[in-house]
Design an enzyme around this catalytic site. Structure first.
Site, PDB file in Angstrom:
ATOM      1  N   ASP A   1      -0.585 -14.258  -1.593  1.00 46.37           N
ATOM      2  CA  ASP A   1       0.379 -14.145  -0.496  1.00 46.37           C
ATOM      3  C   ASP A   1      -0.265 -13.945   0.862  1.00 46.37           C
ATOM      4  O   ASP A   1       0.419 -14.029   1.880  1.00 46.37           O
ATOM      5  CB  ASP A   1       1.323 -12.963  -0.769  1.00 46.37           C
ATOM      6  CG  ASP A   1       2.189 -13.224  -1.967  1.00 46.37           C
ATOM      7  OD1 ASP A   1       2.741 -14.325  -2.040  1.00 46.37           O
ATOM      8  OD2 ASP A   1       2.280 -12.356  -2.845  1.00 46.37           O
TER       9      ASP A   1
ATOM     10  N   HIS B   1       6.254  -8.178  -5.338  1.00 46.44           N
ATOM     11  CA  HIS B   1       6.008  -9.404  -6.121  1.00 46.44           C
ATOM     12  C   HIS B   1       6.064 -10.566  -5.146  1.00 46.44           C
ATOM     13  O   HIS B   1       5.201 -10.697  -4.288  1.00 46.44           O
ATOM     14  CB  HIS B   1       7.048  -9.447  -7.238  1.00 46.44           C
ATOM     15  CG  HIS B   1       6.811 -10.461  -8.315  1.00 46.44           C
ATOM     16  ND1 HIS B   1       5.683 -11.227  -8.401  1.00 46.44           N
ATOM     17  CD2 HIS B   1       7.587 -10.846  -9.377  1.00 46.44           C
ATOM     18  CE1 HIS B   1       5.780 -12.031  -9.456  1.00 46.44           C
ATOM     19  NE2 HIS B   1       6.920 -11.823 -10.066  1.00 46.44           N
TER      20      HIS B   1
ATOM     21  N   HIS C   1      -4.101  -6.757  -6.538  1.00 52.83           N
ATOM     22  CA  HIS C   1      -3.396  -7.466  -7.596  1.00 52.83           C
ATOM     23  C   HIS C   1      -3.551  -6.698  -8.892  1.00 52.83           C
ATOM     24  O   HIS C   1      -4.602  -6.116  -9.136  1.00 52.83           O
ATOM     25  CB  HIS C   1      -3.982  -8.882  -7.753  1.00 52.83           C
ATOM     26  CG  HIS C   1      -3.062  -9.801  -8.482  1.00 52.83           C
ATOM     27  ND1 HIS C   1      -3.042  -9.874  -9.843  1.00 52.83           N
ATOM     28  CD2 HIS C   1      -2.115 -10.653  -8.031  1.00 52.83           C
ATOM     29  CE1 HIS C   1      -2.123 -10.745 -10.201  1.00 52.83           C
ATOM     30  NE2 HIS C   1      -1.537 -11.234  -9.123  1.00 52.83           N
TER      31      HIS C   1
HETATM   32  N1  COA Z   1      -3.423  -1.648   0.313  1.00 53.80           N
HETATM   33  C1  COA Z   1      -3.985  -0.425   0.247  1.00 53.80           C
HETATM   34  N2  COA Z   1      -4.228   0.234  -0.891  1.00 53.80           N
HETATM   35  C2  COA Z   1      -3.875  -0.384  -2.024  1.00 53.80           C
HETATM   36  C3  COA Z   1      -3.286  -1.669  -2.045  1.00 53.80           C
HETATM   37  C4  COA Z   1      -3.065  -2.306  -0.808  1.00 53.80           C
HETATM   38  N3  COA Z   1      -2.522  -3.522  -0.743  1.00 53.80           N
HETATM   39  N4  COA Z   1      -3.046  -2.039  -3.316  1.00 53.80           N
HETATM   40  C5  COA Z   1      -3.451  -1.022  -4.080  1.00 53.80           C
HETATM   41  N5  COA Z   1      -3.955  -0.027  -3.301  1.00 53.80           N
HETATM   42  C6  COA Z   1      -4.564   1.229  -3.762  1.00 53.80           C
HETATM   43  C7  COA Z   1      -3.516   2.160  -4.345  1.00 53.80           C
HETATM   44  O1  COA Z   1      -2.973   3.010  -3.360  1.00 53.80           O
HETATM   45  C8  COA Z   1      -4.348   2.908  -5.356  1.00 53.80           C
HETATM   46  O2  COA Z   1      -5.154   3.834  -4.665  1.00 53.80           O
HETATM   47  P1  COA Z   1      -5.502   5.264  -5.334  1.00 53.80           P
HETATM   48  O3  COA Z   1      -6.313   4.931  -6.555  1.00 53.80           O
HETATM   49  O4  COA Z   1      -6.232   5.996  -4.280  1.00 53.80           O
HETATM   50  O5  COA Z   1      -4.179   5.869  -5.695  1.00 53.80           O
HETATM   51  C9  COA Z   1      -5.293   1.846  -5.910  1.00 53.80           C
HETATM   52  O6  COA Z   1      -5.444   0.894  -4.846  1.00 53.80           O
HETATM   53  C10 COA Z   1      -4.770   1.163  -7.164  1.00 53.80           C
HETATM   54  O7  COA Z   1      -3.503   0.612  -6.859  1.00 53.80           O
HETATM   55  P2  COA Z   1      -2.311   0.437  -7.885  1.00 53.80           P
HETATM   56  O8  COA Z   1      -1.018   0.604  -7.131  1.00 53.80           O
HETATM   57  O9  COA Z   1      -2.545   1.277  -9.091  1.00 53.80           O
HETATM   58  O10 COA Z   1      -2.483  -1.069  -8.292  1.00 53.80           O
HETATM   59  P3  COA Z   1      -1.431  -1.912  -9.073  1.00 53.80           P
HETATM   60  O11 COA Z   1      -2.202  -2.827  -9.945  1.00 53.80           O
HETATM   61  O12 COA Z   1      -0.383  -1.091  -9.705  1.00 53.80           O
HETATM   62  O13 COA Z   1      -0.684  -2.717  -7.890  1.00 53.80           O
HETATM   63  C11 COA Z   1      -0.030  -4.365  -6.396  1.00 53.80           C
HETATM   64  C12 COA Z   1      -0.863  -4.050  -7.625  1.00 53.80           C
HETATM   65  C13 COA Z   1      -0.076  -5.885  -6.144  1.00 53.80           C
HETATM   66  C14 COA Z   1       1.456  -3.997  -6.646  1.00 53.80           C
HETATM   67  C15 COA Z   1      -0.569  -3.588  -5.177  1.00 53.80           C
HETATM   68  O14 COA Z   1      -1.933  -3.926  -4.983  1.00 53.80           O
HETATM   69  C16 COA Z   1       0.227  -3.836  -3.923  1.00 53.80           C
HETATM   70  O15 COA Z   1       1.263  -3.202  -3.726  1.00 53.80           O
HETATM   71  N6  COA Z   1      -0.236  -4.781  -3.023  1.00 53.80           N
HETATM   72  C17 COA Z   1       0.475  -5.075  -1.824  1.00 53.80           C
HETATM   73  C18 COA Z   1       1.659  -5.965  -2.129  1.00 53.80           C
HETATM   74  C19 COA Z   1       1.220  -7.378  -2.478  1.00 53.80           C
HETATM   75  O16 COA Z   1       0.437  -7.991  -1.782  1.00 53.80           O
HETATM   76  N7  COA Z   1       1.815  -7.917  -3.557  1.00 53.80           N
HETATM   77  C20 COA Z   1       1.593  -9.280  -3.974  1.00 53.80           C
HETATM   78  C21 COA Z   1       1.020  -9.369  -5.347  1.00 53.80           C
HETATM   79  S1  COA Z   1       0.613 -11.050  -5.743  1.00 53.80           S
END
Ligand code: COA
Length: 435
Positions: free
Chosen positions: A363, A268, A307
């Site tokens: 971010d 987050h 996101h």
């Molecule tokens: N880098 C690489 N792969 C990513 C990714 C990232 N930053 N974010 C998501 N993915 C991939 C996942 O591994 C998943 O792949 P798969 O379908 O092969 O399993 C797919 O994209 C979907 O991801 P998911 O985790 O289901 O998305 P989510 O909506 O639950 O997660 C976040 C959203 C923000 C938690 C996630 O994108 C993340 O952890 N980002 C990095 C942290 C970040 O920048 N957070 C700030 C948010 S404002």
């Protein structure tokens, strides 16, 4: 035939149900009538991580993740960032309308009246270890304000609520700045109410022996814009915590501390700190390709990408990228920016990221910009928490005033043992335990 219903047939019983639509959704409680018999609890929805569940009605923030739209009270965030100050936007989020000139003057006065911390709170901060993480200090100190203002527990009294909201907005920059000064071992700087919200924050962070702190106007404005962009983001993880804790009628200091705790996680608000670590790990522009390949191979995530809601470019990231340019005109270039730009370029052309709709989020550039302004990475989440306090409070107030809200209490699908009897100690076999 009524078209404003969804018709469900339960194949177990052959019974059919017409469930009315409510603002495009189906009320989960309407599913409860679907039962196999009087002993049956009725149908629930199963939705880990709330992927498809609206927990409230809200008139504060609108997001269209597919189109990359973010609006506060109907105003596009781009227009607010261009034309307003952070305190103007805070007024908008809390009151529903932008202030007139007089209303803004009174509002700014009301907030600046509350910028000081009680001296005992200052002493409380002194008790933290020299290397305590600023976010841990921030969360604990916001919670400690609950003990300074015990009347805040009367959350159903609108006047008391109003006062705590002003106190919190006024005091969070002071707490944030004191956590920073504490970690450096520097004396705390009292607020200067002649300065703007952002400039006063900079004063409390960086004033040394000069009689009056002069904030660089470009940097103060950039910080103010960042505050606007971070002010609210509808039902994200920390806002959900704010509403959930607030729903038990805990006081707003404790609820805000809980929300800030949720914000501290790397998925987050902690992500921008992680972005910088990632850029440090990459080190040079020529290593970006190899890093992207390692992410694709499953070795961690690209921090600052992806996101839950935005499946298009995060509109805040676009403005931050622009504001970062302005900051670098003052502070000089930053090698990390080059790596970040290259990372963005490569990722946006890569099938893995395109297919998963992974774009830079808020971010991605904010950390580089904060660092250029002189903030240490440990402070980044605290910088996020300052403006988000306004969003949390607006959402909290809306929740308290919503007659449909009750104490938040999700259901579960129990997967454990059926009832069983306690075995006396001497007859128990050793079992592998994990906790
Ligand atoms: N880098 C690489 N792969 C990513 C990714 C990232 N930053 N974010 C998501 N993915 C991939 C996942 O591994 C998943 O792949 P798969 O379908 O092969 O399993 C797919 O994209 C979907 O991801 P998911 O985790 O289901 O998305 P989510 O909506 O639950 O997660 C976040 C959203 C923000 C938690 C996630 O994108 C993340 O952890 N980002 C990095 C942290 C970040 O920048 N957070 C700030 C948010 S404002």
């Amino acid at each position: 035939m009524d078209k404003e219903v969804v018709n469900i047939v339960d194949r177990r019983t052959g019974a059919a149900y017409d469930l009315p639509f409510f603002k495009g959704a189906v009320r989960a409680m309407d599913l409860r009538q679907i039962k196999t018999g009087p002993e049956d609890f009725g149908v629930m929805t199963y939705d880990p991580a709330f992927l498809n569940t609206a927990s409230c009605q809200s008139a504060i923030t609108f997001i269209d993740g597919d189109k990359g739209i973010l609006r506060y009270r109907g105003y596009p965030v781009e227009q607010l960032a261009e034309n307003c100050t952070f305190l103007e936007v805070a007024y908008l989020l809390l009151n529903g309308e932008l202030p007139s000139a007089l209303e803004l003057k009174q509002w700014v006065e009301a907030i600046t009246t509350h910028t000081m911390l009680h001296e005992t709170t200052k002493k409380f901060l002194e008790g933290f270890r020299h290397n305590a993480h600023p976010m841990g200090m921030f969360i604990s100190t916001v919670a400690a304000l609950s003990t300074v203002y015990p009347e805040s527990r009367h959350v159903l009294d609108p006047e008391i609520r109003r006062l705590q909201i002003r106190r919190l907005i006024g005091k969070v920059p002071t707490i944030a700045a004191y956590t920073y000064r504490h970690s450096l071992g520097f004396p705390y700087v009292y607020p200067d109410n002649d300065l703007s919200y952002a400039a006063n924050f900079m004063n409390m962070l960086w004033k040394m022996v000069e009689p009056k702190y002069q904030a660089n106007p470009v940097l103060a404005r950039a910080l103010d814009i960042l505050f606007i962009l971070h002010a609210d983001h509808e039902q994200n993880c920390s806002t959900n915590v704010m509403r959930a804790v607030g729903s038990s009628q805990a006081d707003p200091f404790l609820a805000t501390a809980a929300a800030a705790a949720a914000l501290s996680g790397p998925l987050h608000g902690g992500a921008n700190e992680e972005v910088l670590r990632m850029l440090d790990e990459i080190g040079t522009k020529d290593r970006v390709h190899a890093y992207v390949d390692s992410v694709k191979a499953g070795k961690g995530k690209l921090m600052g990408f992806g996101h839950r809601v935005y499946k298009n470019y995060d509109p805040r990231a676009r403005i931050i990228k622009w504001a970062a340019g302005k900051v670098f005109e003052v502070t000089g270039g930053n090698p990390k920016l080059e790596i970040a730009l290259e990372l963005e370029r490569i990722a946006l052309e890569d099938e893995y990221f395109i297919k998963r709709k992974l774009y830079p989020n808020v971010d991605f550039y904010s950390g580089i910009m904060y660092q250029a302004m002189g903030f240490r990475p440990e402070m980044f989440t605290v910088l996020f928490a300052i403006p988000r306090t306004v969003g949390w409070l607006a959402q909290w107030q809306e929740m308290i005033e919503d007659p449909e809200q009750k104490i938040a209490r999700p259901r579960q699908i129990y997967t454990g043992y059926e009832a069983r009897n306690v075995v006396p100690m001497e007859k128990r076999a050793a079992a592998a335990v994990t906790a």
